[in-house]
Design a protein around this motif. Structure first.
Motif, PDB file in Angstrom:
ATOM      1  N   TYR A 226      43.776  44.375  29.583  1.00  0.00           N
ATOM      2  CA  TYR A 226      44.195  44.987  30.843  1.00  0.00           C
ATOM      3  C   TYR A 226      44.374  43.950  31.936  1.00  0.00           C
ATOM      4  CZ  TYR A 226      42.392  49.036  28.315  1.00  0.00           C
ATOM      5  OH  TYR A 226      42.158  49.983  27.350  1.00  0.00           O
ATOM      6  N   HIS A 227      44.517  42.691  31.558  1.00  0.00           N
ATOM      7  CA  HIS A 227      44.701  41.651  32.565  1.00  0.00           C
ATOM      8  C   HIS A 227      45.691  40.595  32.072  1.00  0.00           C
ATOM      9  CE1 HIS A 227      41.770  39.559  30.018  1.00  0.00           C
ATOM     10  NE2 HIS A 227      41.970  38.438  30.699  1.00  0.00           N
TER      11      HIS A 227
ATOM     12  N   TRP B  34      45.403  38.201  37.145  1.00  0.00           N
ATOM     13  CA  TRP B  34      45.444  39.455  37.890  1.00  0.00           C
ATOM     14  C   TRP B  34      45.300  40.622  36.920  1.00  0.00           C
ATOM     15  CZ3 TRP B  34      49.534  36.261  36.917  1.00  0.00           C
ATOM     16  CH2 TRP B  34      50.638  36.788  36.251  1.00  0.00           C
ATOM     17  N   GLY B  35      45.007  41.784  37.466  1.00  0.00           N
ATOM     18  CA  GLY B  35      44.803  42.981  36.656  1.00  0.00           C
ATOM     19  C   GLY B  35      43.357  43.442  36.721  1.00  0.00           C
ATOM     20  N   ARG B  36      42.924  44.131  35.689  1.00  0.00           N
ATOM     21  CA  ARG B  36      41.555  44.664  35.651  1.00  0.00           C
ATOM     22  C   ARG B  36      40.547  43.521  35.698  1.00  0.00           C
ATOM     23  NH1 ARG B  36      39.541  49.324  31.366  1.00  0.00           N
ATOM     24  NH2 ARG B  36      37.646  49.902  32.487  1.00  0.00           N
ATOM     25  N   ASN B  37      39.467  43.724  36.479  1.00  0.00           N
ATOM     26  CA  ASN B  37      38.511  42.641  36.676  1.00  0.00           C
ATOM     27  C   ASN B  37      37.076  43.135  36.576  1.00  0.00           C
ATOM     28  OD1 ASN B  37      38.052  39.876  37.145  1.00  0.00           O
ATOM     29  ND2 ASN B  37      37.663  40.228  39.321  1.00  0.00           N
TER      30      ASN B  37
ATOM     31  N   VAL C 146      39.502  37.900  35.542  1.00  0.00           N
ATOM     32  CA  VAL C 146      40.589  37.257  36.301  1.00  0.00           C
ATOM     33  C   VAL C 146      40.050  36.331  37.390  1.00  0.00           C
ATOM     34  CG1 VAL C 146      42.147  39.176  35.832  1.00  0.00           C
ATOM     35  CG2 VAL C 146      40.913  39.122  37.993  1.00  0.00           C
TER      36      VAL C 146
ATOM     37  N   TYR D 182      38.562  41.648  27.550  1.00  0.00           N
ATOM     38  CA  TYR D 182      37.882  41.557  28.836  1.00  0.00           C
ATOM     39  C   TYR D 182      37.389  40.140  29.128  1.00  0.00           C
ATOM     40  CZ  TYR D 182      37.770  46.613  28.125  1.00  0.00           C
ATOM     41  OH  TYR D 182      38.124  47.921  27.893  1.00  0.00           O
TER      42      TYR D 182
END
Length: 225
Positions: free
Chosen positions: A4-5, A18-21, A26, A43
């Motif tokens: 997701y990043h 960038w994206g899910r953190n 990220v 992740y």
């Protein structure tokens, strides 16, 4: 791209994410030195330095951010889900992280031989030997390790969530493993391919004329090239 990043490495050596953190995946460390390679898991994130050093950050629930001790002279890195692969300058493959399916149980040097490229799926791993043949280990629940017996002269490999790809020297793409979303259905007449990549359930092929072809799962437009 990770689960997701996204990571990007600029021509000036600057690295951004960038994206899910949720796990700091990220949050790029500020002390990176001359990064030359990047890879993103679900992740967590990896970077390869000019000197062959690997750095990881983000989620570490399976030890995927714990770099093995004595990991010298790394040429390339790969990750997908919760495990990582590193290819050393001497052709040796090192793996760490989640091992529920044997995905980090690298075959012996006598079986693996000299390796020139690596790829990581969600639960399986792949290596491209110097002689153009492919080896895989880890989960085979969907046939992602069932390498076609006639597969030879391979310059590039890629791995999706539960499927695998190889680019042949004649520009054709071969896919095996899960086909729930048509990820094994290579578009008819696809030729002249110079590079391949795999997402979770879709594939991309870059042709020598600069155009991109995509196929597989398209629920978010990811195969609409």
């Amino acid at each position: 791209t990770g689960g997701y990043h996204t990571l990007a490495l600029g021509p000036d050596g600057k690295l951004g994410g960038w994206g899910r953190n949720t796990d700091g995946q990220v949050d790029v460390p500020g002390d990176l030195r001359e990064p030359i390679g990047i890879a993103a898991g679900f992740y967590h994130s990896l970077v390869l330095h000019e000197g062959g050093e690997v750095v990881a950050w983000g989620a570490n629930d399976y030890g995927q951010a714990d770099i093995p001790a004595e990991l010298p002279a790394v040429n390339s890195i790969a990750t997908f889900g919760y495990h990582n692969l590193a290819l050393q300058a001497n052709g040796r493959v090192v793996a760490w992280g989640r091992n529920h399916y044997g995905q980090i149980n690298v075959p012996s040097a006598s079986r693996l031989g000299e390796v020139r490229a690596i790829a990581a799926g969600a639960h399986h791993s792949m290596a491209l030997r110097n002689d153009g043949t492919v080896v895989a280990w880890g989960s085979n629940a969907h046939g992602q390790r069932n390498i076609p017996s006639s597969l030879r002269s391979v310059p590039t490999i890629a791995a999706g969530y539960l499927h695998s790809l190889a680019l042949k020297s004649d520009g054709r793409v071969i896919v095996w493993g899960q086909n729930t979303y048509g990820q094994r259905n290579v578009p008819p007449g696809l030729r002249g391919v110079v590079s391949i990549s795999a997402g979770g359930y879709h594939n991309l092929a870059l042709r020598e004329n600069g155009t991109v072809v995509a196929w597989g799962r398209d629920n978010y437009g990811q195969a609409t090239a």
